[in-house]
Scaffold this active site. Sequence first.
Site, PDB file in Angstrom:
ATOM      1  N   ASP A  73       0.817  -1.222   0.000  1.00 42.41           N
ATOM      2  CA  ASP A  73       0.000   0.000   0.000  1.00 42.41           C
ATOM      3  C   ASP A  73       0.847   1.267   0.000  1.00 42.41           C
ATOM      4  OD1 ASP A  73      -2.270  -1.665   0.321  1.00 42.41           O
ATOM      5  OD2 ASP A  73      -1.901  -1.711   2.480  1.00 42.41           O
TER       6      ASP A  73
ATOM      7  N   HIS B  13      -4.462  -1.699  -6.159  1.00 51.03           N
ATOM      8  CA  HIS B  13      -3.821  -0.434  -6.493  1.00 51.03           C
ATOM      9  C   HIS B  13      -4.928   0.566  -6.758  1.00 51.03           C
ATOM     10  CE1 HIS B  13       0.015  -2.199  -6.680  1.00 51.03           C
ATOM     11  NE2 HIS B  13      -0.120  -2.794  -7.837  1.00 51.03           N
TER      12      HIS B  13
ATOM     13  N   THR C 226      -6.580 -11.865   3.442  1.00 50.02           N
ATOM     14  CA  THR C 226      -7.704 -11.137   2.832  1.00 50.02           C
ATOM     15  C   THR C 226      -8.856 -12.093   2.543  1.00 50.02           C
ATOM     16  OG1 THR C 226      -6.662 -11.460   0.699  1.00 50.02           O
ATOM     17  CG2 THR C 226      -6.321  -9.319   1.762  1.00 50.02           C
TER      18      THR C 226
ATOM     19  N   LYS D  86       2.695  10.322  -0.531  1.00 52.05           N
ATOM     20  CA  LYS D  86       1.774  10.830   0.496  1.00 52.05           C
ATOM     21  C   LYS D  86       2.427  11.809   1.472  1.00 52.05           C
ATOM     22  CE  LYS D  86      -1.945   8.214   1.153  1.00 52.05           C
ATOM     23  NZ  LYS D  86      -2.893   7.120   1.483  1.00 52.05           N
TER      24      LYS D  86
ATOM     25  N   ASP E 147       2.076  14.923   1.499  1.00 53.25           N
ATOM     26  CA  ASP E 147       1.086  15.943   1.873  1.00 53.25           C
ATOM     27  C   ASP E 147       0.332  15.558   3.159  1.00 53.25           C
ATOM     28  OD1 ASP E 147       0.177  13.879  -0.023  1.00 53.25           O
ATOM     29  OD2 ASP E 147      -1.815  14.688   0.375  1.00 53.25           O
TER      30      ASP E 147
HETATM   31  P1  GDP Z   1      -0.528   0.459  -3.741  1.00 49.53           P
HETATM   32  O1  GDP Z   1      -1.158  -0.874  -3.496  1.00 49.53           O
HETATM   33  O2  GDP Z   1       0.923   0.447  -3.361  1.00 49.53           O
HETATM   34  O3  GDP Z   1      -0.771   0.963  -5.119  1.00 49.53           O
HETATM   35  O4  GDP Z   1      -1.199   1.493  -2.755  1.00 49.53           O
HETATM   36  P2  GDP Z   1      -2.762   1.794  -2.551  1.00 49.53           P
HETATM   37  O5  GDP Z   1      -3.351   2.152  -3.826  1.00 49.53           O
HETATM   38  O6  GDP Z   1      -3.402   0.738  -1.745  1.00 49.53           O
HETATM   39  O7  GDP Z   1      -2.666   3.024  -1.570  1.00 49.53           O
HETATM   40  C1  GDP Z   1      -2.275   4.224  -1.970  1.00 49.53           C
HETATM   41  C2  GDP Z   1      -3.412   5.205  -1.669  1.00 49.53           C
HETATM   42  O8  GDP Z   1      -2.875   6.468  -1.474  1.00 49.53           O
HETATM   43  C3  GDP Z   1      -4.397   5.363  -2.808  1.00 49.53           C
HETATM   44  O9  GDP Z   1      -5.678   5.650  -2.292  1.00 49.53           O
HETATM   45  C4  GDP Z   1      -3.860   6.570  -3.574  1.00 49.53           C
HETATM   46  O10 GDP Z   1      -4.845   7.278  -4.320  1.00 49.53           O
HETATM   47  C5  GDP Z   1      -3.366   7.405  -2.442  1.00 49.53           C
HETATM   48  N1  GDP Z   1      -2.201   8.228  -2.776  1.00 49.53           N
HETATM   49  C6  GDP Z   1      -1.130   7.877  -3.532  1.00 49.53           C
HETATM   50  N2  GDP Z   1      -0.222   8.877  -3.539  1.00 49.53           N
HETATM   51  C7  GDP Z   1      -0.738   9.866  -2.751  1.00 49.53           C
HETATM   52  C8  GDP Z   1      -0.250  11.141  -2.321  1.00 49.53           C
HETATM   53  O11 GDP Z   1       0.833  11.583  -2.657  1.00 49.53           O
HETATM   54  N3  GDP Z   1      -1.061  11.853  -1.481  1.00 49.53           N
HETATM   55  C9  GDP Z   1      -2.270  11.422  -1.047  1.00 49.53           C
HETATM   56  N4  GDP Z   1      -2.975  12.185  -0.227  1.00 49.53           N
HETATM   57  N5  GDP Z   1      -2.759  10.215  -1.429  1.00 49.53           N
HETATM   58  C10 GDP Z   1      -1.996   9.456  -2.255  1.00 49.53           C
END
Ligand code: GDP
Length: 422
Positions: free
Chosen positions: A12, A40, A129, A329, A331
């Site tokens: 995640d 994702h 899961t 993330k 921010d």
């Molecule tokens: P993955 O499995 O590694 O792709 O990760 P996930 O998709 O489960 O989790 C990433 C979450 O963080 C998603 O809801 C993205 O839209 C959100 N996200 C990704 N980059 C950023 C960011 O820079 N800032 C914020 N606020 N949310 C982000």
Amino acid sequence: MLTAVVGINWGDEGKGRMVDLLSESYGIICRYQGGNNAGHTVINDKGKFVLNLLPSGILRESTVNVMGPGMVIDLKHLAGEIKNLTDCGIKITPENLKISDKAHICMPYHITQDICEEDRLGDKKYGSTRRGIAPVYGDKYMKKSLRMEDLQDMKAAQERLEEIIEWKNLTLKGYGEQVELRSVLAWLERYYQEVAPFVTDTSEFLANEAGKGSDIMFEAQLGALRDIDYGIYPFTTSSQTLAAYAAIGAGVPGVKLDNVIGVTKAFSSCVGEGPFMAEFFGEQANALREAGGEYGAATGRPRRVGAFDVPASKYGVRMQGATTLALTKMDVLSYMEQIPICTAYEIDGVRTDKFPSGDRLLRAVPVYEYLEGFRTDISKCKSASQLPKAALEYVRYIETAVGCPIKYVSVGPGRDEYLELE
Ligand code: GDP
């Protein structure tokens, strides 16, 4: 250029958004392990999409997406994902989606077995899961699984399945469950039809493309700490999440990666059970979970959250062989007065910055340092020079601590909400 985008931590980390961003310059995106047990999330001009099985490049028109032999595929789930995207106007054809004929099929009885076993474990559950992933990988290694190519001859598949189900029912009997050949066959026939046009020898396709010098991106699921061999076993996933496995799981074992982009969040999160050292609790956890929207993409489960963990991330960087990092993330931390970072552990009173395994990991107590918070909205920052000094210091601190250059910092979920560092 052959590049893997992988997770440094517990999963995640935001790999989907990084693949979506970087895939522009790659003609081929390949998923090489796992099933629909993680998700994702990609947000772009077409909307918000959660992809559990399909590679993230499916949202770009000119990208060819490959699902490699290292994957385990629930046909019903995949058919549903394809339909959802098609309903949103995204074109999916045998030209832009290629599913390996050697990928294993995750059956409904794998899900039953997964659920029964997690329930049996009760308090000692692994945090699965419940989507059948451990049972299907287990069966793969027991040589009692069906692969996509087996379904090209349904009569032969039926014969094999008869024998597999006889065996499987011996296990399920202990849980008070049984499966019927007829219903499994009906399920296979119904959903295989929907994915059959995409099934092909992806290994040959990729080998040809790699031979021509095409740009290929390998997309991982989960992170280094969930790798079956090098992660927090047994709280790992059942496949290899490391970049070193990308070429094998994709079907081109002979190629060598040029780049490994490790994705890590500006803080830590972990879905499910297992050791998670720098965990926040109570109000501190709620605040970060809400700020980051930290709920599982595949299951909606609230994620455990905590401080950036240097020993765990340094280990993740090493196991992944990361050549560059993307810090996501950033921010989300803007509400913090001070930002805690876990810089070491204390185990039995001895301080260490090494990531331990087994029992020692369970006894690791986090040691924190606090960096100044930046207390301002950074989501519009487009370059390092626009970042507040404290935010840049935090990024540089992590870079030095984990020993890998950070090239990308994301400051929002949207495709363009990121900046590149020199
Ligand atoms: P993955 O499995 O590694 O792709 O990760 P996930 O998709 O489960 O989790 C990433 C979450 O963080 C998603 O809801 C993205 O839209 C959100 N996200 C990704 N980059 C950023 C960011 O820079 N800032 C914020 N606020 N949310 C982000």
